[in-house]
Motif scaffolding. Sequence first.
Motif, PDB file in Angstrom:
ATOM      1  N   MET A 298      -7.288  10.142   7.162  1.00 52.48           N
ATOM      2  CA  MET A 298      -6.930  11.366   6.431  1.00 52.48           C
ATOM      3  C   MET A 298      -8.171  12.083   5.929  1.00 52.48           C
ATOM      4  N   TYR A 299      -9.109  11.326   5.343  1.00 50.27           N
ATOM      5  CA  TYR A 299     -10.317  11.966   4.833  1.00 50.27           C
ATOM      6  C   TYR A 299     -11.174  12.538   5.966  1.00 50.27           C
ATOM      7  N   GLY A 300     -11.171  11.853   7.119  1.00 48.85           N
ATOM      8  CA  GLY A 300     -11.872  12.411   8.265  1.00 48.85           C
ATOM      9  C   GLY A 300     -11.263  13.739   8.691  1.00 48.85           C
TER      10      GLY A 300
ATOM     11  N   GLY B 147       0.852  -1.186   0.000  1.00 49.22           N
ATOM     12  CA  GLY B 147       0.000   0.000   0.000  1.00 49.22           C
ATOM     13  C   GLY B 147       0.883   1.228   0.000  1.00 49.22           C
ATOM     14  N   ILE B 148       0.797   2.039  -1.043  1.00 47.07           N
ATOM     15  CA  ILE B 148       1.690   3.183  -1.200  1.00 47.07           C
ATOM     16  C   ILE B 148       1.135   4.387  -0.440  1.00 47.07           C
ATOM     17  N   MET B 149       1.842   4.820   0.580  1.00 41.29           N
ATOM     18  CA  MET B 149       1.446   5.977   1.361  1.00 41.29           C
ATOM     19  C   MET B 149       2.253   7.183   0.872  1.00 41.29           C
ATOM     20  N   ALA B 150       2.002   7.564  -0.349  1.00 43.02           N
ATOM     21  CA  ALA B 150       2.723   8.670  -0.969  1.00 43.02           C
ATOM     22  C   ALA B 150       2.006   9.055  -2.251  1.00 43.02           C
ATOM     23  N   VAL B 151       2.300  10.247  -2.737  1.00 47.66           N
ATOM     24  CA  VAL B 151       1.867  10.669  -4.060  1.00 47.66           C
ATOM     25  C   VAL B 151       3.115  10.674  -4.940  1.00 47.66           C
ATOM     26  N   PRO B 152       2.948  10.620  -6.271  1.00 46.97           N
ATOM     27  CA  PRO B 152       4.117  10.466  -7.155  1.00 46.97           C
ATOM     28  C   PRO B 152       5.282  11.417  -6.889  1.00 46.97           C
ATOM     29  N   PRO B 153       5.061  12.718  -6.600  1.00 44.13           N
ATOM     30  CA  PRO B 153       6.223  13.586  -6.370  1.00 44.13           C
ATOM     31  C   PRO B 153       7.061  13.208  -5.150  1.00 44.13           C
TER      32      PRO B 153
ATOM     33  N   ASP C   8      -3.490   0.588   4.723  1.00 48.22           N
ATOM     34  CA  ASP C   8      -3.568   1.657   3.729  1.00 48.22           C
ATOM     35  C   ASP C   8      -4.924   2.368   3.806  1.00 48.22           C
ATOM     36  N   VAL C   9      -5.990   1.582   3.726  1.00 44.58           N
ATOM     37  CA  VAL C   9      -7.332   2.176   3.728  1.00 44.58           C
ATOM     38  C   VAL C   9      -7.660   2.793   5.088  1.00 44.58           C
ATOM     39  N   ALA C  10      -7.201   2.164   6.171  1.00 43.07           N
ATOM     40  CA  ALA C  10      -7.448   2.728   7.501  1.00 43.07           C
ATOM     41  C   ALA C  10      -6.778   4.090   7.644  1.00 43.07           C
ATOM     42  N   LEU C  11      -5.544   4.188   7.216  1.00 43.67           N
ATOM     43  CA  LEU C  11      -4.829   5.465   7.309  1.00 43.67           C
ATOM     44  C   LEU C  11      -5.449   6.523   6.412  1.00 43.67           C
TER      45      LEU C  11
ATOM     46  N   PRO D  16      -2.283  28.183   9.452  1.00 41.33           N
ATOM     47  CA  PRO D  16      -1.282  27.747  10.438  1.00 41.33           C
ATOM     48  C   PRO D  16      -1.885  27.399  11.793  1.00 41.33           C
ATOM     49  N   LEU D  17      -2.912  28.152  12.198  1.00 48.03           N
ATOM     50  CA  LEU D  17      -3.590  27.833  13.455  1.00 48.03           C
ATOM     51  C   LEU D  17      -4.241  26.460  13.375  1.00 48.03           C
ATOM     52  N   LEU D  18      -4.872  26.179  12.240  1.00 50.65           N
ATOM     53  CA  LEU D  18      -5.535  24.894  12.051  1.00 50.65           C
ATOM     54  C   LEU D  18      -4.524  23.757  12.031  1.00 50.65           C
ATOM     55  N   ALA D  19      -3.435  23.942  11.283  1.00 56.13           N
ATOM     56  CA  ALA D  19      -2.418  22.890  11.193  1.00 56.13           C
ATOM     57  C   ALA D  19      -1.790  22.609  12.552  1.00 56.13           C
ATOM     58  N   ASP D  20      -1.491  23.664  13.294  1.00 49.87           N
ATOM     59  CA  ASP D  20      -0.886  23.471  14.617  1.00 49.87           C
ATOM     60  C   ASP D  20      -1.848  22.771  15.572  1.00 49.87           C
ATOM     61  N   TRP D  21      -3.140  23.124  15.492  1.00 49.86           N
ATOM     62  CA  TRP D  21      -4.126  22.486  16.367  1.00 49.86           C
ATOM     63  C   TRP D  21      -4.271  21.004  16.046  1.00 49.86           C
ATOM     64  N   LEU D  22      -4.363  20.660  14.767  1.00 51.98           N
ATOM     65  CA  LEU D  22      -4.479  19.254  14.382  1.00 51.98           C
ATOM     66  C   LEU D  22      -3.233  18.475  14.792  1.00 51.98           C
ATOM     67  N   THR D  23      -2.068  19.106  14.646  1.00 54.25           N
ATOM     68  CA  THR D  23      -0.818  18.459  15.066  1.00 54.25           C
ATOM     69  C   THR D  23      -0.821  18.205  16.571  1.00 54.25           C
TER      70      THR D  23
END
Length: 308
Positions: free
Chosen positions: A193-195, A133-139, A186-189, A219-226
């Motif tokens: 992510m979609y949640g 299960g690939i946990m990445a995008v092509p780049p 893969d699907v669980a992770l 940035p506030l949202l990203a820091d809170w989720l982190t």
Amino acid sequence: MITTGPAASLIGMTRTATEKTPVTLLGLGAMGTALARAWLAAGHPLTVWNRTPSRARALAAEGARAAGSAAETVAANALVVVCLLDDASVEDTLTGTDLTGKDLVNLTTGTPAQARARAAWAAARGARCLDGGIMAVPPMIGVPEAGGHVLYSGARDLFEQHRDTLAVPAGTTYVGEDPGHAALHDVALLSAMYGMFAGAAHAFALIRREDIDPTAFAPLLADWLTAMAPAVHGTAEQLRSGDYTKGVTSTLAMQVAGTPTFLDTAGEQGVSPELLEPFFALMRRRLAEGGGEEDLTGVIDLLLRRPT
């Protein structure tokens, strides 16, 4: 030509140490092409095939060998990697090829049941199989600092045999002998992510009509989720112990009492509550069943029940 003696042994040892495992790759979409380029850059002899030949020809210009058919591609090397559209494409592509003695690595996205069935299908045709299960995008492929990785499941000895080669495009994480476990992880992770994306979408919707710069809010949202992400460890420990009241700081009863504020705010902002309400409904249901001193872990058990 030297064939015996210490010098010959040294030459043989050097050659063995520097030779790279040849790889066969079927499927050259965006992900397959990224995988191909990573193996080529690392010096692995690579034989490729794609249903659209132009994609294979482009990689041939970069050093790959473009085979004329799937059967020819499979025959070229012992390690055969498939990265196709879906499970049906894997069967369609590999039917008619000789898989005897091959090590098949299936990086095609599918369900756990499909992965288990495909492993049995390969075994019946004389091949060993790993599912990935690939946990990445092509780049992210071929860029170690990007943090991409591939989940693998199947026989551990098969994984260990090819670990170094498989680690070239992205990091490797082995998740067990059950062939379906890579797909399941893969699907669980990705479901988590979609949640998270759903919650972020609701958050941005709340501020959308206000004089609030979304790039300042992000940035506030990203820091809170982190900051909230480590809570999954507490959930995991509760699930393992069976004690859903262990280490609780915000009880379910308290959280349910606060949910009207979220729904009222959505109403005031003209935002649909449809992303929040299903989860809030589960919270209320768990509370009604007596889970008020728990946190949110009991909701997981509700999801396991069959609807009446």
